[in-house]
Structures are given as C-alpha cells and as structure tokens.
Design an enzyme around this catalytic site. Structure first.
Site, PDB file in Angstrom:
ATOM      1  N   HIS A   1      -0.931  -4.704  -9.166  1.00  0.00           N
ATOM      2  CA  HIS A   1      -2.309  -4.240  -9.379  1.00  0.00           C
ATOM      3  C   HIS A   1      -2.764  -3.216  -8.337  1.00  0.00           C
ATOM      4  CE1 HIS A   1      -4.825  -6.558  -6.399  1.00  0.00           C
ATOM      5  NE2 HIS A   1      -3.783  -7.352  -6.385  1.00  0.00           N
TER       6      HIS A   1
ATOM      7  N   CYS B   1     -14.529  -8.456   4.323  1.00  0.00           N
ATOM      8  CA  CYS B   1     -13.737  -8.013   3.185  1.00  0.00           C
ATOM      9  C   CYS B   1     -13.048  -9.157   2.484  1.00  0.00           C
ATOM     10  CB  CYS B   1     -12.727  -6.940   3.586  1.00  0.00           C
ATOM     11  SG  CYS B   1     -11.315  -7.532   4.470  1.00  0.00           S
TER      12      CYS B   1
ATOM     13  N   SER C   1       2.905  -5.415  -5.052  1.00  0.00           N
ATOM     14  CA  SER C   1       1.938  -6.019  -5.963  1.00  0.00           C
ATOM     15  C   SER C   1       1.537  -5.000  -7.025  1.00  0.00           C
ATOM     16  CB  SER C   1       0.703  -6.466  -5.181  1.00  0.00           C
ATOM     17  OG  SER C   1      -0.276  -6.941  -6.077  1.00  0.00           O
TER      18      SER C   1
ATOM     19  N   THR D   1       8.477 -20.520 -15.709  1.00  0.00           N
ATOM     20  CA  THR D   1       8.575 -19.578 -16.825  1.00  0.00           C
ATOM     21  C   THR D   1       7.917 -18.263 -16.443  1.00  0.00           C
ATOM     22  OG1 THR D   1       8.608 -21.397 -18.391  1.00  0.00           O
ATOM     23  CG2 THR D   1       8.037 -19.214 -19.279  1.00  0.00           C
TER      24      THR D   1
ATOM     25  N   GLN E   1       0.818  -1.212   0.000  1.00  0.00           N
ATOM     26  CA  GLN E   1       0.000   0.000   0.000  1.00  0.00           C
ATOM     27  C   GLN E   1       0.858   1.270   0.000  1.00  0.00           C
ATOM     28  OE1 GLN E   1      -3.411   0.215  -0.120  1.00  0.00           O
ATOM     29  NE2 GLN E   1      -3.717  -1.995  -0.160  1.00  0.00           N
TER      30      GLN E   1
HETATM   31  C1  LIG Z   1      -3.493  -6.457  -1.774  1.00  0.00           C
HETATM   32  C2  LIG Z   1      -2.553  -6.717  -0.682  1.00  0.00           C
HETATM   33  C3  LIG Z   1      -1.826  -7.919  -0.617  1.00  0.00           C
HETATM   34  C4  LIG Z   1      -2.053  -9.050  -1.589  1.00  0.00           C
HETATM   35  O1  LIG Z   1      -1.579  -8.759  -2.864  1.00  0.00           O
HETATM   36  P1  LIG Z   1      -1.953  -9.694  -4.107  1.00  0.00           P
HETATM   37  O2  LIG Z   1      -0.985  -9.292  -5.163  1.00  0.00           O
HETATM   38  O3  LIG Z   1      -3.357  -9.353  -4.460  1.00  0.00           O
HETATM   39  O4  LIG Z   1      -1.783 -11.106  -3.703  1.00  0.00           O
HETATM   40  C5  LIG Z   1      -0.916  -8.075   0.396  1.00  0.00           C
HETATM   41  N1  LIG Z   1      -0.712  -7.113   1.306  1.00  0.00           N
HETATM   42  C6  LIG Z   1      -1.385  -5.958   1.288  1.00  0.00           C
HETATM   43  C7  LIG Z   1      -1.113  -4.924   2.332  1.00  0.00           C
HETATM   44  C8  LIG Z   1      -2.330  -5.716   0.304  1.00  0.00           C
HETATM   45  O5  LIG Z   1      -3.004  -4.576   0.291  1.00  0.00           O
END
Ligand SMILES: *Cc1c(COP(=O)(O)O)cnc(C)c1O
Length: 387
Positions: free
Chosen positions: A201, A324, A199, A237, A179
């Site tokens: 996304h 959630c 991450s 891969t 975050q």
């Molecule tokens: C979204 C999130 C994850 C998990 O990430 P993914 O790539 O969706 O597995 C882990 N830690 C925190 C703090 C997140 O907000």
C-alpha cells in the site's frame, strides 16, 4: 473545494490497473492454492506469477520471497525470526534510533526476551554512520536492522556499505525498504541484504499485503504455525487478491522509475522553495540524500497539529512529526533523535508527494499555507515577542 493528497508516506491510492488485475481473484477465481484440483491450481499459478514479479523487481529468486500481511509483520518476522533462530550463535542486535516502530518495538520486545540491543544514534540529518555500525559489532552480534529510507524525514541510509560490512563479518542484515521501493533502485545483491521488507500500500498496491525477502540460507524461525505456506515461515491460506495486486504494483513501481521520480522531485523542490521562503522555517532531513517525494519542514512558533487541521480545512492532507502513530502529543522519535528541540519538532510538517500530484496542486498549497502560518502566528505570544 480542491482536494490535495500529500500523505503518500502514510499510504497511497490503489492504482486502477492493479485493481483490474485483482478483480477476478475477488470473485471468479476463488480456489485455495493448496488444493490440487483446477480451482486450486489456478490460484496457485497467480501466486507463482506474482512471486516472480517481486523477485524480478528486487533481483531475488522467487523462492526467496515470502508474502506477509504487510511490512509490520515482515519487520517482526525478520527480527524475531532471526533472533530466535540464531540465539545459539549470539544475543546481540543492532538497530537505529530512527527506525519505524515495527522495528523498534520488536527490538524492544527482544530485549525483554534477553537479547542485547544497541540502538545507534543518527546525525542532524537522520543518517546512521557506517563507522558506528562497524564499531557496535561484537562477537555476539547476530542481526543488524537499519531502514533504507526514513518514512518521516526521507533520509536515505548507506545500506550497501552497511550490508558489505555485515556480509564480511557473517552477520545477518535486514533492511526495511518500504519507503525506498519505486523511489530508489532496490537490488538485494547490490545492497548486500539478507532480509528486506516491503508493503504494497506504499506503492499504489492494496493494503494488508507485504513481502519479506529472505536470502537463501538465512536462518529464520517461523512466525506462526499451522501450515506449509510461505516456506512455513508465515503459514496460512494466502491473500490471493492481495498477492496479485502486490505483484502488479511492484512491476509498475519499478517501470520508468527515473522519469516518475524526477517529476515528483521537481514538484517537491518547488514546494520546498516556496515553503522555505516563509519566515522561520527549516528543512528537516538530509538536503540531498533524501526520497524524491519527501519534504519535512519545521514551521517555528506554530503547532504542527494546528497547521494540519488548517490545511485540512482547505482540502490539503499532510502529516506531522508528532502524534503520527499513537495519537499522543509526544514529538516524533525521529526528529528527537536528530537533535531537534521539542518546540521545533512540534512545529514539523511532512509532505509526501506521489505520482498523481500536479504542479497546480503545489501552487494551491503555496497559495494557502503562508496565510495559515501568518494567522496562527498572530495568535502566538512567543512569535510576537520574537519580533
Ligand atoms: C508504512 C511503513 C511500515 C508498515 O507497513 P504496513 O504494511 O502498513 O504494516 C513499516 N516501515 C515503514 C518504513 C513504513 O513506512
């Protein structure tokens, strides 16, 4: 109907530039990076470049970057990998009560394997105390894992101080910075971290791709077996379009970060002031030490789920502190750890803003929300009694 997305803590929209960068790797450039012919070399070059971008964004060296399937896997590799690699040295792991389930559940799994796990409490703002971390360290401690910023309430942890303590004591330190990246400066040396999870996304990159930073010399056991990719820690891969997208996304995330986050914070503060003007509402998380785009509030005498559904009917996407992840109605472990009572935790709402949001959207939410709250409360016998 107007659509307003205020759930960037859950995921973000893929940035158009990032998508453009990924496209050729979904079509024309399809070689296996492990192949030595030109097709393979082209793919390898793309991975190398992305690795350099990630390293540059967090002050690391390219070879310290390991691509994973996301932050859940990165967190899992960090914890299990360090625990198993360093079990001759000790069997104690320290974490906090407000971690993401990717960390907490893996720590619990390690407990089943015989490791001793200390779960530190947090204060009313969701903060872990540096003194508590120091006091929890024993001769047996091999790993401390504390998140950089909380995904539910946005509280920013004192990671550099905790990192300094771990460094002084020779203990491996991991932080989940999912975050934080793009919102706060993230530099692995300034933070004194040995491992760090990201991450794509969560910062306008594609889903299913993440990073585990592993400081040179840190002992981590492999997660899977079967190839030499990603320093054998995470073989298989590579997800090349994902890796390329992550590289571009992190480059954009750290560019003009201050200007972007200042704008997001101003919108968040406007939303905050408007919502807190509603009777019987309260801010959750730290008043200042928090992510620029996070607003978590409890609306007393109303169920968070009812609020979410009513907002959704108006095109507004937010999330709550409960239900959630599991689809259960258990209140959030984060809010409970902060000492909220069940009722207040159940009435919590999380708004997470992003770079595409506008002031007009905040006006729309503030136009719609008070009416919803009034309507839902009019059906609440508890609220009637309170008045
Ligand atoms: C979204 C999130 C994850 C998990 O990430 P993914 O790539 O969706 O597995 C882990 N830690 C925190 C703090 C997140 O907000």
């Amino acid at each position: 109907m107007q659509k307003v997305y205020l759930d960037h803590g859950a995921t973000t929209r893929l940035n158009d530039e990032v998508f453009e960068e990924m496209k050729p790797y979904l079509t024309e450039i399809y070689g296996n990076p492990s192949s030595i012919h030109s097709f393979g070399r082209e793919a390898r070059k793309a991975i190398d470049e992305a690795r350099e971008k990630v390293a540059a964004a967090i002050g690391a060296e390219p070879k310290e970057i390991i691509f994973t399937s996301g932050a859940t896997e990165a967190d899992n590799i960090a914890i299990r990998g360090v625990a198993r690699a360093q079990q001759k040295k000790g069997n104690h792991i320290i974490t906090s009560a407000v971690e993401h389930h990717a960390v907490l559940d893996m720590c619990k799994a390690m407990k089943k394997e015989g490791f001793d796990v200390t779960i530190l409490p947090v204060d009313e703002y969701g903060l872990v105390s540096v003194a508590d971390v120091e006091a929890a360290i024993t001769e047996q401690t091999i790993l401390v894992t504390i998140m950089m910023a909380n995904n539910e309430v946005g509280t920013v942890m004192p990671i550099a101080e905790i990192g300094q303590i771990c460094e002084n004591r020779g203990i491996t330190f991991h932080t989940d910075a999912v975050q934080a990246i793009g919102n706060l400066p993230v530099n692995v040396n300034d933070l004194h971290v040995d491992l760090l999870s990201l991450s794509a996304h969560k910062f306008y990159g594609p889903k299913g791709i993440g990073v585990l930073y592993v400081r040179k010399g840190t002992k981590v056991n492999p997660y899977n077996f079967g190839g030499a990719q990603e320093r054998k820690i995470r073989p298989g891969t590579e997800n090349i379009p994902g890796v390329v997208g992550l590289g571009k996304a992190i480059e954009l995330a750290v560019t003009d970060m201050e200007a972007k986050t200042a704008r997001v914070k101003a919108m968040r503060d406007k939303l905050k002031d408007g919502i807190l003007a509603i009777d019987a509402t309260k801010l959750n998380g730290h008043p200042e030490q928090r992510l620029p785009g996070n607003l978590n509030v409890s609306v007393e005498y109303v169920e968070g789920e009812s609020l979410i559904l009513s907002l959704d009917l108006k095109g507004i996407a937010v999330s709550s502190g409960s239900a959630c992840t599991s689809g259960s109605l258990d209140p959030s472990h984060v809010l409970m750890a902060m000492g909220l009572d069940h009722q207040t935790a159940h009435g919590s709402l999380r708004f997470t803003l992003g770079v595409d949001n506008t002031d007009q959207e905040m006006d729309y939410v503030l136009d719609v929300l008070p009416e919803i709250v009034t309507r839902l409360r009019s059906m609440s016998p508890v609220y009637a009694c309170k008045k």
